[in-house]
Design a protein around this motif. Structure first.
Motif, PDB file in Angstrom:
ATOM      1  N   VAL A  93      18.472  71.312  42.926  1.00 11.79           N
ATOM      2  CA  VAL A  93      19.300  70.911  44.059  1.00 11.79           C
ATOM      3  C   VAL A  93      18.895  69.506  44.489  1.00 11.79           C
ATOM      4  O   VAL A  93      17.824  69.026  44.155  1.00 11.79           O
ATOM      5  CB  VAL A  93      19.164  71.906  45.236  1.00 11.79           C
ATOM      6  CG1 VAL A  93      19.803  73.229  44.913  1.00 11.79           C
ATOM      7  CG2 VAL A  93      17.699  72.096  45.605  1.00 11.79           C
ATOM      8  N   SER A  94      19.758  68.873  45.258  1.00 11.52           N
ATOM      9  CA  SER A  94      19.582  67.436  45.515  1.00 11.52           C
ATOM     10  C   SER A  94      19.547  67.141  47.009  1.00 11.52           C
ATOM     11  O   SER A  94      20.170  67.842  47.815  1.00 11.52           O
ATOM     12  CB  SER A  94      20.728  66.659  44.868  1.00 11.52           C
ATOM     13  OG  SER A  94      20.675  65.304  45.228  1.00 11.52           O
ATOM     14  N   GLY A  95      18.829  66.061  47.347  1.00 12.89           N
ATOM     15  CA  GLY A  95      18.854  65.534  48.711  1.00 12.89           C
ATOM     16  C   GLY A  95      19.951  64.509  48.898  1.00 12.89           C
ATOM     17  O   GLY A  95      20.151  64.010  50.005  1.00 12.89           O
ATOM     18  N   ASP A  96      20.661  64.116  47.812  1.00 12.79           N
ATOM     19  CA  ASP A  96      21.806  63.213  47.900  1.00 12.79           C
ATOM     20  C   ASP A  96      23.094  64.031  47.900  1.00 12.79           C
ATOM     21  O   ASP A  96      23.172  65.088  47.255  1.00 12.79           O
ATOM     22  CB  ASP A  96      21.832  62.262  46.697  1.00 12.79           C
ATOM     23  CG  ASP A  96      20.675  61.280  46.719  1.00 12.79           C
ATOM     24  OD1 ASP A  96      19.909  61.306  47.691  1.00 12.79           O
ATOM     25  OD2 ASP A  96      20.549  60.515  45.750  1.00 12.79           O
ATOM     26  N   PHE A  97      24.092  63.547  48.619  1.00  7.76           N
ATOM     27  CA  PHE A  97      25.408  64.171  48.513  1.00  7.76           C
ATOM     28  C   PHE A  97      26.476  63.119  48.823  1.00  7.76           C
ATOM     29  O   PHE A  97      26.202  62.095  49.445  1.00  7.76           O
ATOM     30  CB  PHE A  97      25.549  65.382  49.446  1.00  7.76           C
ATOM     31  CG  PHE A  97      25.655  65.022  50.924  1.00  7.76           C
ATOM     32  CD1 PHE A  97      26.894  64.885  51.552  1.00  7.76           C
ATOM     33  CD2 PHE A  97      24.506  64.816  51.681  1.00  7.76           C
ATOM     34  CE1 PHE A  97      26.978  64.569  52.907  1.00  7.76           C
ATOM     35  CE2 PHE A  97      24.586  64.499  53.036  1.00  7.76           C
ATOM     36  CZ  PHE A  97      25.829  64.367  53.659  1.00  7.76           C
ATOM     37  N   TYR A  98      27.685  63.378  48.294  1.00  7.14           N
ATOM     38  CA  TYR A  98      28.809  62.489  48.591  1.00  7.14           C
ATOM     39  C   TYR A  98      29.856  63.282  49.379  1.00  7.14           C
ATOM     40  O   TYR A  98      29.976  64.499  49.233  1.00  7.14           O
ATOM     41  CB  TYR A  98      29.397  61.877  47.319  1.00  7.14           C
ATOM     42  CG  TYR A  98      29.859  62.860  46.280  1.00  7.14           C
ATOM     43  CD1 TYR A  98      31.198  63.241  46.189  1.00  7.14           C
ATOM     44  CD2 TYR A  98      28.956  63.410  45.361  1.00  7.14           C
ATOM     45  CE1 TYR A  98      31.613  64.127  45.221  1.00  7.14           C
ATOM     46  CE2 TYR A  98      29.362  64.299  44.399  1.00  7.14           C
ATOM     47  CZ  TYR A  98      30.701  64.659  44.329  1.00  7.14           C
ATOM     48  OH  TYR A  98      31.133  65.538  43.383  1.00  7.14           O
ATOM     49  N   GLY A 118      15.387  61.998  57.985  1.00  4.36           N
ATOM     50  CA  GLY A 118      16.714  61.450  58.290  1.00  4.36           C
ATOM     51  C   GLY A 118      17.479  61.194  57.009  1.00  4.36           C
ATOM     52  O   GLY A 118      17.307  61.906  56.011  1.00  4.36           O
ATOM     53  N   MET A 119      18.298  60.162  57.025  1.00  2.10           N
ATOM     54  CA  MET A 119      19.127  59.878  55.847  1.00  2.10           C
ATOM     55  C   MET A 119      19.593  58.425  55.882  1.00  2.10           C
ATOM     56  O   MET A 119      19.666  57.805  56.942  1.00  2.10           O
ATOM     57  CB  MET A 119      20.325  60.841  55.789  1.00  2.10           C
ATOM     58  CG  MET A 119      21.181  60.879  57.047  1.00  2.10           C
ATOM     59  SD  MET A 119      22.313  62.296  57.071  1.00  2.10           S
ATOM     60  CE  MET A 119      21.185  63.655  57.361  1.00  2.10           C
ATOM     61  N   ASP A 120      19.896  57.891  54.655  1.00  4.23           N
ATOM     62  CA  ASP A 120      20.541  56.585  54.505  1.00  4.23           C
ATOM     63  C   ASP A 120      21.990  56.845  54.118  1.00  4.23           C
ATOM     64  O   ASP A 120      22.274  57.704  53.265  1.00  4.23           O
ATOM     65  CB  ASP A 120      19.851  55.755  53.416  1.00  4.23           C
ATOM     66  CG  ASP A 120      18.398  55.468  53.770  1.00  4.23           C
ATOM     67  OD1 ASP A 120      18.061  55.572  54.956  1.00  4.23           O
ATOM     68  OD2 ASP A 120      17.623  55.151  52.843  1.00  4.23           O
ATOM     69  N   ALA A 165      28.377  58.059  50.841  1.00  5.01           N
ATOM     70  CA  ALA A 165      27.283  58.386  49.926  1.00  5.01           C
ATOM     71  C   ALA A 165      26.022  58.475  50.778  1.00  5.01           C
ATOM     72  O   ALA A 165      25.653  57.503  51.436  1.00  5.01           O
ATOM     73  CB  ALA A 165      27.131  57.322  48.853  1.00  5.01           C
ATOM     74  N   VAL A 166      25.364  59.653  50.775  1.00  4.25           N
ATOM     75  CA  VAL A 166      24.263  59.919  51.711  1.00  4.25           C
ATOM     76  C   VAL A 166      23.003  60.263  50.921  1.00  4.25           C
ATOM     77  O   VAL A 166      23.047  61.073  49.991  1.00  4.25           O
ATOM     78  CB  VAL A 166      24.629  61.083  52.660  1.00  4.25           C
ATOM     79  CG1 VAL A 166      23.524  61.275  53.701  1.00  4.25           C
ATOM     80  CG2 VAL A 166      25.972  60.816  53.344  1.00  4.25           C
ATOM     81  N   TYR A 179      32.028  50.447  45.185  1.00  2.00           N
ATOM     82  CA  TYR A 179      30.917  51.236  44.674  1.00  2.00           C
ATOM     83  C   TYR A 179      29.908  51.468  45.807  1.00  2.00           C
ATOM     84  O   TYR A 179      29.485  50.519  46.476  1.00  2.00           O
ATOM     85  CB  TYR A 179      30.214  50.511  43.521  1.00  2.00           C
ATOM     86  CG  TYR A 179      31.117  50.192  42.377  1.00  2.00           C
ATOM     87  CD1 TYR A 179      31.321  51.096  41.331  1.00  2.00           C
ATOM     88  CD2 TYR A 179      31.782  48.952  42.308  1.00  2.00           C
ATOM     89  CE1 TYR A 179      32.151  50.784  40.270  1.00  2.00           C
ATOM     90  CE2 TYR A 179      32.618  48.640  41.253  1.00  2.00           C
ATOM     91  CZ  TYR A 179      32.803  49.567  40.229  1.00  2.00           C
ATOM     92  OH  TYR A 179      33.613  49.259  39.173  1.00  2.00           O
ATOM     93  N   ILE A 180      29.545  52.743  46.031  1.00  2.00           N
ATOM     94  CA  ILE A 180      28.512  53.090  47.019  1.00  2.00           C
ATOM     95  C   ILE A 180      27.615  54.145  46.391  1.00  2.00           C
ATOM     96  O   ILE A 180      28.025  54.858  45.472  1.00  2.00           O
ATOM     97  CB  ILE A 180      29.121  53.604  48.340  1.00  2.00           C
ATOM     98  CG1 ILE A 180      30.071  54.807  48.069  1.00  2.00           C
ATOM     99  CG2 ILE A 180      29.843  52.499  49.094  1.00  2.00           C
ATOM    100  CD1 ILE A 180      30.632  55.427  49.330  1.00  2.00           C
ATOM    101  N   GLY A 181      26.383  54.259  46.874  1.00  2.00           N
ATOM    102  CA  GLY A 181      25.497  55.266  46.323  1.00  2.00           C
ATOM    103  C   GLY A 181      24.143  55.224  47.001  1.00  2.00           C
ATOM    104  O   GLY A 181      23.898  54.469  47.947  1.00  2.00           O
ATOM    105  N   SER A 182      23.220  56.045  46.480  1.00  2.00           N
ATOM    106  CA  SER A 182      21.848  56.077  46.985  1.00  2.00           C
ATOM    107  C   SER A 182      21.010  55.063  46.225  1.00  2.00           C
ATOM    108  O   SER A 182      21.490  54.393  45.316  1.00  2.00           O
ATOM    109  CB  SER A 182      21.275  57.485  46.820  1.00  2.00           C
ATOM    110  OG  SER A 182      21.101  57.779  45.440  1.00  2.00           O
ATOM    111  N   ASP A 183      19.716  54.983  46.577  1.00  2.00           N
ATOM    112  CA  ASP A 183      18.832  54.035  45.896  1.00  2.00           C
ATOM    113  C   ASP A 183      18.213  54.633  44.645  1.00  2.00           C
ATOM    114  O   ASP A 183      17.380  53.993  44.000  1.00  2.00           O
ATOM    115  CB  ASP A 183      17.715  53.561  46.845  1.00  2.00           C
ATOM    116  CG  ASP A 183      16.874  54.734  47.368  1.00  2.00           C
ATOM    117  OD1 ASP A 183      17.154  55.891  47.002  1.00  2.00           O
ATOM    118  OD2 ASP A 183      15.939  54.479  48.152  1.00  2.00           O
ATOM    119  N   GLY A 184      18.630  55.839  44.272  1.00  2.00           N
ATOM    120  CA  GLY A 184      18.033  56.476  43.104  1.00  2.00           C
ATOM    121  C   GLY A 184      18.336  55.731  41.812  1.00  2.00           C
ATOM    122  O   GLY A 184      17.508  55.695  40.907  1.00  2.00           O
TER     123      GLY A 184
END
Length: 726
Positions: free
Chosen positions: A515-520, A591-593, A533-534, A661-666
């Motif tokens: 499971v992931s800590g990122d989600f769209y 928290g979250m970005d 994108a979180v 384009y949006i996303g996390s820092d992964g």
């Protein structure tokens, strides 16, 4: 008898209309005229019938059908019909009676010169690259005829018939014997330098190929052989020295050898530049060029020379430009070994341009410009050899470093072994004494060991039962996590739902754990399209719980509270996370970005983008230009977040087919075995490179680039990247 009457009539008309002859330009030779360019003294007549005799030509001359060319040198291009040249000479030199006439173009198929001897009889000599070379009275690569001009009071008229499948280019000079000898010596020295350089590079790299078995050297040698032999054919040396009696091969050798050289060049470029990794699209283009060049070889044996030479010559320019472009693309992609390669092909291309510019009159006719393509080729093969040598030096340096490391390791191992031997000897002595002491204790210990064995067996049975219980617990946890993954993915919007509102879309969603800590997140409210994108704190199960909280809060803020301003939405999300986690009481900093986009449709081709970011940017590619919309340096949640500046909106007008384009820092934080990060700069370059492709192709390319970079390195974090095409 009729022929004699016709000849007499022609001579009579020539005498009667002598005033007309006197009006034509006569090339006058003097004692100080060691060399004279007579190209501009020619007049010419095209034989439309294709089989005119000398008598027919003389009649055409009397009728005024011969014409002067408008340029300094006659160049009629590709012409299937014979061309007759007329040249009038007056020898005013007292010391020189014998001269040499050279047509400085070796590719003429058949050249016949008609001249009169002192008795007025017409003599002829036929040479060319479709006549065995041994028939030439003057053994020189260019068609060259002797002229005997003994009468100083006479104007000599010379007719030359030219029939060729190549371009009809007729630069001509007259030399004295000494001047012609000096000219041939200088010419042979210049070409000897060229062929010598090419042969040295060829044998040098053949030896390297035999020693290293590296195909780079083999392809390089194919290119050098093809190009050198093609130049030998173009300059007449091939017909003079290599195949003087093979008339068919003389006619097809040039397109065949040029194509062979281009095949070697394309194969060398593809392998040396490693386009499979650094420029896959250029690799496809180079393979297309390879196929075209391979096809040109059999076609050259069946199609006429003048049909094949045009596309083959064009291929030289096109292949050179594309090879340079491939080198630049590979260099920009990170392969620094391409720098010598680019310099080499630029030198070759500049040489071609210099020679072509001189031929079209854009540059003065000098030795350097006339043979610029040869100088460029020499510089090219030298720099290509430097490129290959640079690779050898790198390999040698790596080998020496490995040997040095191995030697140091061997010395260290030797030192350790000596120390261990000393320690071992001491321990052996100590152990011997201990064994003598413990020998007495063995019987007693055997009883204890038997008792311990029974205890161990009991413990083993207990451990086995514990393992079974742990395995059952683990299976239960895995099933729970797998079920959590299904729940989390069900929470995410489907691709079909998003494609109802945008032209195209992709998402790269790679959890580090199950499971992931990122989600769209996506939603549509009152004509507003929202994309988010979180990146939540943590990953795995804790991160997944945070993502569930973030998804729920976004639904509540936008769908229920109808808050549509992205900056206000982030403020509301920050307050909700702060309250939900009771961070003022617990001091919790989770928290979250967030990267949040709102897209509003103005008309069918125009859209307004409003973006707000919490420590995450958005990248927009419009008309090939990448625009970065930076988010605030403030995240969502945590006590420190409450003290920073307010979130801000960024607005941008976009058009159809623009990409967001949006996303996390992964993605950008992914590391390779050397712990180097993929980096934002590399991601931006790839987005600009691939944005014209379909979203699914972009997704495949980006995943391949990430995998090629990380080389199997374990993931540090969850990876999320979204692409939206309007």
């Amino acid at each position: 008898m009729m022929q004699r009457t016709l000849l007499f009539s022609l001579l009579f008309f020539t005498f009667c209309f002598g005033s007309h002859a006197r009006q034509e330009t006569v090339a006058t030779l003097r004692d100080d005229s060691r060399t004279m360019d007579v190209s501009s003294y020619f007049s010419y007549w095209i034989d439309e019938s294709g089989h005119a005799s000398l008598e027919d030509v003389m009649q055409a001359n009397q009728k005024g059908q011969f014409q002067k060319h408008t340029k300094k040198v006659i160049n009629l291009g590709f012409l299937n019909k014979p061309v007759w040249l007329k040249l009038q000479l007056s020898n005013q030199a007292q010391r020189t009676k014998e001269w040499l006439l050279e047509l400085n173009y070796p590719l003429l198929d058949s050249v016949t010169l008609y001249r009169q001897d002192e008795a007025g009889r017409w003599l002829s000599e036929t040479i060319g690259d479709q006549v065995p070379f041994a028939r030439r009275e003057i053994h020189f690569r260019n068609p060259t005829f002797p002229l005997y001009l003994y009468d100083n009071s006479r104007v000599y008229t010379i007719y030359i018939r030219v029939k060729t499948s190549s371009s009809v280019q007729l630069p001509a000079k007259i030399y004295t014997s000494n001047a012609f000898q000096e000219y041939t010596i200088k010419s042979d020295l210049a070409f000897g330098f060229f062929y010598g350089c090419m042969l040295v590079m060829l044998f040098y790299n053949l030896l390297l190929f035999a020693a290293l078995r590296n195909l780079n050297y083999a392809y390089y040698c194919v290119y050098v052989i093809g190009y050198t032999l093609a130049q030998a054919g173009l300059q007449g040396h091939g017909f003079q020295y290599l195949w003087p009696n093979s008339l068919f091969w003389t006619n097809v050798s040039i397109p065949v050898l040029i194509s062979l050289g281009l095949i070697g060049a394309v194969l060398f470029a593809n392998r040396f530049l490693y386009t499979k990794r650094y420029a896959p699209r250029m690799r496809i283009v180079l393979w297309v060029l390879f196929g075209i060049n391979v096809l040109d070889i059999p076609l050259s044996f069946f199609l006429p020379y003048q049909t094949m030479i045009k596309p083959v010559v064009l291929s030289i320019i096109v292949d050179s430009v594309i090879i340079i472009a491939a080198g630049i693309a590979v260099y920009r992609a990170g392969n620094k070994a391409a720098q010598y390669f680019i310099i080499a092909w630029l030198a070759f291309l500049l040489g071609l341009i210099a020679t072509a510019s001189e031929a079209f009159g854009l540059l003065p006719r000098t030795f350097i410009f006339h043979y610029g393509h040869l100088f460029g080729a020499v510089i090219e093969v030298v720099f290509l050899s430097l490129a290959l040598a640079d690779r050898i030096n790198v390999i040698r340096k790596q080998r020496e470093e490995a040997q040095a490391r191995a030697l140091a390791m061997a010395q260290e191992n030797e030192r350790i072994i000596r120390e261990q031997n000393i320690i071992l000897e001491q321990k052996v002595r100590e152990r011997t004494a201990e064994l003598q002491q413990k020998q007495e204790e063995i019987l007693t210990q055997n009883e204890e060991l038997q008792q311990q064995r029974e205890e161990i067996l009991a413990q083993r049975d207990f451990i086995e039962r514990q393992n079974q219980e742990l395995q059952a617990i683990n299976e239960h946890l895995n099933k729970s996590i797998q079920y959590g993954d299904r729940i989390q993915r069900a929470m995410l919007p489907s691709k079909e739902e998003i494609l109802q509102y945008v032209r195209d879309f992709f998402v790269i969603y790679l959890p580090r754990d199950v499971v992931s800590g990122d989600f769209y997140w996506f939603n549509e409210q009152e004509g507003h399209l929202f994309f988010a994108a979180v990146d939540c704190t943590g990953h795995g199960v804790p991160g997944a719980f945070m993502s569930m909280i973030g998804n729920t809060l976004l639904d509540e803020i936008i769908n229920e509270k109808h808050l549509y301003n992205p900056a206000f939405i982030l403020e509301a999300l920050n307050d909700a996370v702060f309250k939900a986690l009771r961070q003022d009481e617990t001091g919790n900093a989770d928290g979250m970005d967030v990267a949040l986009c709102r897209i509003d449709k103005i008309d069918e081709e125009t859209f307004e983008l409003t973006f707000a970011g919490a420590r995450r940017p958005a990248y927009v590619v419009k008309d090939g230009t990448l625009v970065e919309l930076k988010g605030n340096r403030r995240g969502i949640g945590g006590t420190m977040s409450q003290k920073l500046e307010q979130f801000e909106n960024h607005q941008l007008i976009l058009h159809a087919n623009d990409c967001i384009y949006i996303g996390s820092d992964g993605f950008t934080d992914a590391a390779n075995p050397e712990r180097e990060k993929f980096g934002t700069k590399r991601l931006k370059t790839l987005l600009q490179l691939y944005y014209k492709e379909s979203m699914e192709r972009q997704r495949q390319y980006l995943i391949e680039e990430l995998e090629n970079f990380t080389k199997g390195t374990p993931m540090r974090d969850d990876v999320l990247l979204m692409g939206i095409r309007l």
